[in-house]
Write an enzyme that holds these catalytic residues in place. Structure first.
Site, PDB file in Angstrom:
ATOM      1  N   HIS A 224     -10.680  81.839  -8.720  1.00  0.00           N
ATOM      2  CA  HIS A 224     -12.069  82.204  -8.641  1.00  0.00           C
ATOM      3  C   HIS A 224     -12.257  83.587  -9.241  1.00  0.00           C
ATOM      4  O   HIS A 224     -12.175  83.661 -10.599  1.00  0.00           O
ATOM      5  CB  HIS A 224     -11.885  82.424  -7.038  1.00  0.00           C
ATOM      6  CG  HIS A 224     -13.313  82.603  -6.310  1.00  0.00           C
ATOM      7  ND1 HIS A 224     -14.537  82.511  -6.886  1.00  0.00           N
ATOM      8  CD2 HIS A 224     -13.594  82.674  -4.920  1.00  0.00           C
ATOM      9  CE1 HIS A 224     -15.410  82.954  -6.014  1.00  0.00           C
ATOM     10  NE2 HIS A 224     -14.967  82.858  -4.624  1.00  0.00           N
ATOM     11  N   HIS A 263     -16.086  74.959 -14.333  1.00  0.00           N
ATOM     12  CA  HIS A 263     -16.680  75.065 -13.193  1.00  0.00           C
ATOM     13  C   HIS A 263     -16.720  74.095 -12.344  1.00  0.00           C
ATOM     14  O   HIS A 263     -16.978  72.996 -12.621  1.00  0.00           O
ATOM     15  CB  HIS A 263     -18.113  75.927 -13.283  1.00  0.00           C
ATOM     16  CG  HIS A 263     -18.589  76.671 -12.186  1.00  0.00           C
ATOM     17  ND1 HIS A 263     -19.244  76.076 -11.057  1.00  0.00           N
ATOM     18  CD2 HIS A 263     -18.379  77.838 -11.928  1.00  0.00           C
ATOM     19  CE1 HIS A 263     -19.698  76.786 -10.115  1.00  0.00           C
ATOM     20  NE2 HIS A 263     -19.114  77.887 -10.364  1.00  0.00           N
ATOM     21  N   ASP A 314     -17.521  84.457 -15.542  1.00  0.00           N
ATOM     22  CA  ASP A 314     -16.361  85.451 -15.917  1.00  0.00           C
ATOM     23  C   ASP A 314     -16.543  85.863 -17.303  1.00  0.00           C
ATOM     24  O   ASP A 314     -15.745  86.638 -17.878  1.00  0.00           O
ATOM     25  CB  ASP A 314     -15.350  85.200 -15.182  1.00  0.00           C
ATOM     26  CG  ASP A 314     -15.436  85.315 -13.872  1.00  0.00           C
ATOM     27  OD1 ASP A 314     -16.171  85.950 -13.062  1.00  0.00           O
ATOM     28  OD2 ASP A 314     -14.725  84.339 -13.052  1.00  0.00           O
TER      29      ASP A 314
HETATM   30  C1  LIG Z   1     -13.118  76.731 -12.059  1.00  0.00           C
HETATM   31  C2  LIG Z   1     -12.110  75.374 -11.982  1.00  0.00           C
HETATM   32  C3  LIG Z   1     -10.784  75.992 -10.886  1.00  0.00           C
HETATM   33  C4  LIG Z   1     -12.793  74.186 -11.542  1.00  0.00           C
HETATM   34  O1  LIG Z   1     -11.679  73.438 -11.183  1.00  0.00           O
HETATM   35  P1  LIG Z   1     -12.163  71.897 -10.812  1.00  0.00           P
HETATM   36  O2  LIG Z   1     -13.672  71.931 -10.582  1.00  0.00           O
HETATM   37  O3  LIG Z   1     -11.070  71.410 -10.074  1.00  0.00           O
HETATM   38  O4  LIG Z   1     -11.906  71.350 -12.386  1.00  0.00           O
HETATM   39  P2  LIG Z   1     -10.986  70.386 -12.819  1.00  0.00           P
HETATM   40  O5  LIG Z   1      -9.623  70.930 -12.584  1.00  0.00           O
HETATM   41  O6  LIG Z   1     -10.968  68.822 -12.022  1.00  0.00           O
HETATM   42  O7  LIG Z   1     -11.018  70.054 -14.305  1.00  0.00           O
HETATM   43  C5  LIG Z   1     -11.765  69.033 -14.910  1.00  0.00           C
HETATM   44  C6  LIG Z   1     -11.142  68.976 -16.282  1.00  0.00           C
HETATM   45  O8  LIG Z   1     -11.359  69.715 -17.148  1.00  0.00           O
HETATM   46  C7  LIG Z   1     -10.237  70.637 -17.414  1.00  0.00           C
HETATM   47  N1  LIG Z   1     -10.633  72.011 -17.291  1.00  0.00           N
HETATM   48  C8  LIG Z   1     -11.000  72.587 -16.376  1.00  0.00           C
HETATM   49  N2  LIG Z   1     -11.153  73.929 -16.683  1.00  0.00           N
HETATM   50  C9  LIG Z   1     -10.359  74.266 -17.663  1.00  0.00           C
HETATM   51  C10 LIG Z   1     -10.163  75.169 -18.115  1.00  0.00           C
HETATM   52  N3  LIG Z   1     -10.214  76.498 -17.767  1.00  0.00           N
HETATM   53  N4  LIG Z   1      -9.041  75.405 -19.257  1.00  0.00           N
HETATM   54  C11 LIG Z   1      -8.888  74.120 -19.931  1.00  0.00           C
HETATM   55  N5  LIG Z   1      -9.229  72.874 -19.322  1.00  0.00           N
HETATM   56  C12 LIG Z   1      -9.880  73.092 -18.175  1.00  0.00           C
HETATM   57  C13 LIG Z   1      -8.995  70.030 -16.521  1.00  0.00           C
HETATM   58  O9  LIG Z   1      -8.037  70.351 -16.993  1.00  0.00           O
HETATM   59  C14 LIG Z   1      -9.585  68.901 -16.365  1.00  0.00           C
HETATM   60  O10 LIG Z   1      -9.206  67.997 -17.313  1.00  0.00           O
HETATM   61  P3  LIG Z   1      -8.555  66.396 -17.369  1.00  0.00           P
HETATM   62  O11 LIG Z   1      -9.838  65.912 -16.558  1.00  0.00           O
HETATM   63  O12 LIG Z   1      -8.360  66.005 -18.696  1.00  0.00           O
HETATM   64  O13 LIG Z   1      -7.293  66.782 -16.380  1.00  0.00           O
HETATM   65  C15 LIG Z   1     -11.321  75.326 -13.260  1.00  0.00           C
HETATM   66  O14 LIG Z   1     -12.422  75.081 -14.223  1.00  0.00           O
HETATM   67  C16 LIG Z   1     -10.471  76.500 -13.631  1.00  0.00           C
HETATM   68  O15 LIG Z   1      -9.323  76.538 -13.234  1.00  0.00           O
HETATM   69  N6  LIG Z   1     -11.031  77.463 -14.565  1.00  0.00           N
HETATM   70  C17 LIG Z   1     -10.284  78.580 -15.055  1.00  0.00           C
HETATM   71  C18 LIG Z   1     -10.760  79.756 -13.853  1.00  0.00           C
HETATM   72  C19 LIG Z   1     -11.893  80.277 -14.102  1.00  0.00           C
HETATM   73  O16 LIG Z   1     -12.431  80.572 -15.002  1.00  0.00           O
HETATM   74  N7  LIG Z   1     -12.325  80.549 -12.614  1.00  0.00           N
HETATM   75  C20 LIG Z   1     -13.905  81.214 -12.465  1.00  0.00           C
HETATM   76  C21 LIG Z   1     -14.646  80.112 -12.075  1.00  0.00           C
HETATM   77  S1  LIG Z   1     -16.282  80.698 -11.955  1.00  0.00           S
END
Ligand SMILES: CC(C)(COP(=O)(O)OP(=O)(O)OC[C@H]1O[C@@H](n2cnc3c(N)ncnc32)[C@H](O)[C@@H]1OP(=O)(O)O)[C@@H](O)C(=O)NCCC(=O)NCCS
Length: 374
Positions: A224, A263, A314
């Site tokens: 987050h 996201h 971010d």
């Molecule tokens: C924001 C976040 C938690 C959303 O999670 P989510 O909705 O559960 O998304 P998922 O984990 O299901 O991701 C879907 C796919 O994209 C990939 N993905 C998502 N965010 C990624 C990232 N930051 N880097 C690399 N791959 C990413 C996942 O590995 C997944 O790939 P797959 O289908 O091959 O396994 C996630 O994108 C993340 O951890 N981002 C980094 C942290 C961040 O910037 N947070 C601030 C949010 S405003």
């Protein structure tokens, strides 16, 4: 309905947890609006004070009301000696979000009306916290540098005073406007994890401060708000734009998640990142060092080509705060001090239409075991 439905929705993705009239998001367009006004119009034309009023009262304030509201907020900025003592007592090894969480908890412990959950007193607490969290965060930034906190200047706007309390210098108009816009972009974002945490606590009819402490705990996490610190650390590690592609490729090969990407709701782009990208570029060019912007765009391009994953809020906010001179380890504190506006609005909404938030779990453990039967 007392029986649980069978289906478990992982991460509650797409689940509607409440009705709300504060922010609207359509991740497919992408669209974000606060109280019906588009985020791009808001970011380009309004001030943090105007947006705060709008989010809390569901209408734009006329000039005289805005003046009174801004003066009211400005008059609440100072924190007591006890709060500064708490910040002084914080171990320097701890996470600054732990300091903010503790200081807000202390504010609650010191408030004689903490248990009053009437709308009037909760709005008073929302104003106090919106005015005082920046004072706490700026004091934290100074104390960790061995400097004494600076008392707020009520003659300055919310954003200008925040910069002033951090640096001791009154910021120029460009700096003030940039920081003001950044605070606006973070002020509210529907039922994200921290806002939902606040609503869950309010759902038990617990007090305002307890709910905000829960929100701070949730936004601290690296999935987050905590991602913003990690983004800047990543840019520092990449070091030059030429290294960005290889860095992204290696992270993806190792199946590492990169901070600032992805996201839950926006799959086609984060409208806040659109604004922040322009701001990061302008600040880079104006400072004569646009390295962080060039690293960011190079890594973003590689991520788009390789995985089609978008940069979130971010991603470009990190270089913006870095250029503005905020210490890297308090970036998350800064965004929490803005999100208090949205948390407060959601908490007021939850108190007004409350029903205990109590989901079920699908049980997958043992059943029917007998003690003593091995
Ligand atoms: C924001 C976040 C938690 C959303 O999670 P989510 O909705 O559960 O998304 P998922 O984990 O299901 O991701 C879907 C796919 O994209 C990939 N993905 C998502 N965010 C990624 C990232 N930051 N880097 C690399 N791959 C990413 C996942 O590995 C997944 O790939 P797959 O289908 O091959 O396994 C996630 O994108 C993340 O951890 N981002 C980094 C942290 C961040 O910037 N947070 C601030 C949010 S405003």
């Amino acid at each position: 309905m007392s029986e649980a439905t069978e289906q478990v929705i992982s991460g509650l993705e797409g689940v509607l947890a409440c009705e709300s009239s504060i922010a609207y998001i359509d991740g497919s367009i992408p669209e974000l609006s606060f109280r019906g006004y588009d985020i791009h119009d808001i970011a380009q034309t309004l001030t943090f004070e105007q947006v705060t009023f709008l989010i809390w009262h569901d209408r734009m304030p006329p000039a005289d009301e805005l003046r009174a509201f801004s003066a009211d907020l400005a008059g609440r900025r100072a924190v007591s000696r006890q709060i500064l003592d708490v910040l002084h007592a914080m171990p320097t090894t701890g996470h600054p979000m732990a300091g903010l969480r503790t200081a807000v908890s202390m504010l609650g412990a010191m408030d004689a009306h903490a248990e009053d959950i009437s709308p009037e007193d909760n709005l008073r607490k929302a104003k106090d916290l919106t005015a005082q969290m920046p004072t706490i965060v700026a004091a934290q930034a100074r104390l960790q540098r061995g400097q004494e906190p600076i008392a707020p200047d009520p003659s300055l706007s919310h954003a200008a005073n925040y910069c002033y309390m951090l640096t001791g210098k009154r910021p120029d108009d460009t700096t003030t406007r940039t920081f003001d816009t950044m605070l606006i972009l973070y002020a509210e974002h529907e039922t994200n994890a921290s806002t939902f945490a606040c609503r869950v606590v309010v759902g038990t009819e617990s007090d305002f401060y307890s709910a905000v402490v829960a929100g701070i705990g949730a936004i601290k996490g690296p999935l987050h708000g905590g991602a913003i610190d990690e983004v800047m650390r990543m840019f520092l590690e990449i070091e030059t734009p030429e290294r960005a592609t290889a860095f992204v490729d290696q992270a993806l090969a190792e199946r590492r998640k990169l901070p600032g990407f992805g996201h839950r709701v926006y799959r086609a782009g984060d409208p806040r990142a659109t604004q922040l990208r322009t701001m990061a570029e302008k600040l880079g060019v104006a400072s004569g060092d646009d390295r962080w912007f060039r690293i960011a765009t190079a890594a973003e391009q590689r991520m788009r080509e390789a995985k089609g994953i978008i940069a979130n809020v971010d991603y470009f906010a990190a270089p913006v705060l870095y250029h503005l001179g905020f210490p890297l380890n308090i970036f998350t504190n800064v965004i929490a001090s803005s999100r208090i506006v949205g948390w407060s609005a959601h908490m007021l909404e939850q108190y007004a239409h409350n029903r205990l938030i109590r989901p079920r779990a699908r049980y997958v453990g043992h059943r029917g075991r007998k003690l003593g039967a091995n």
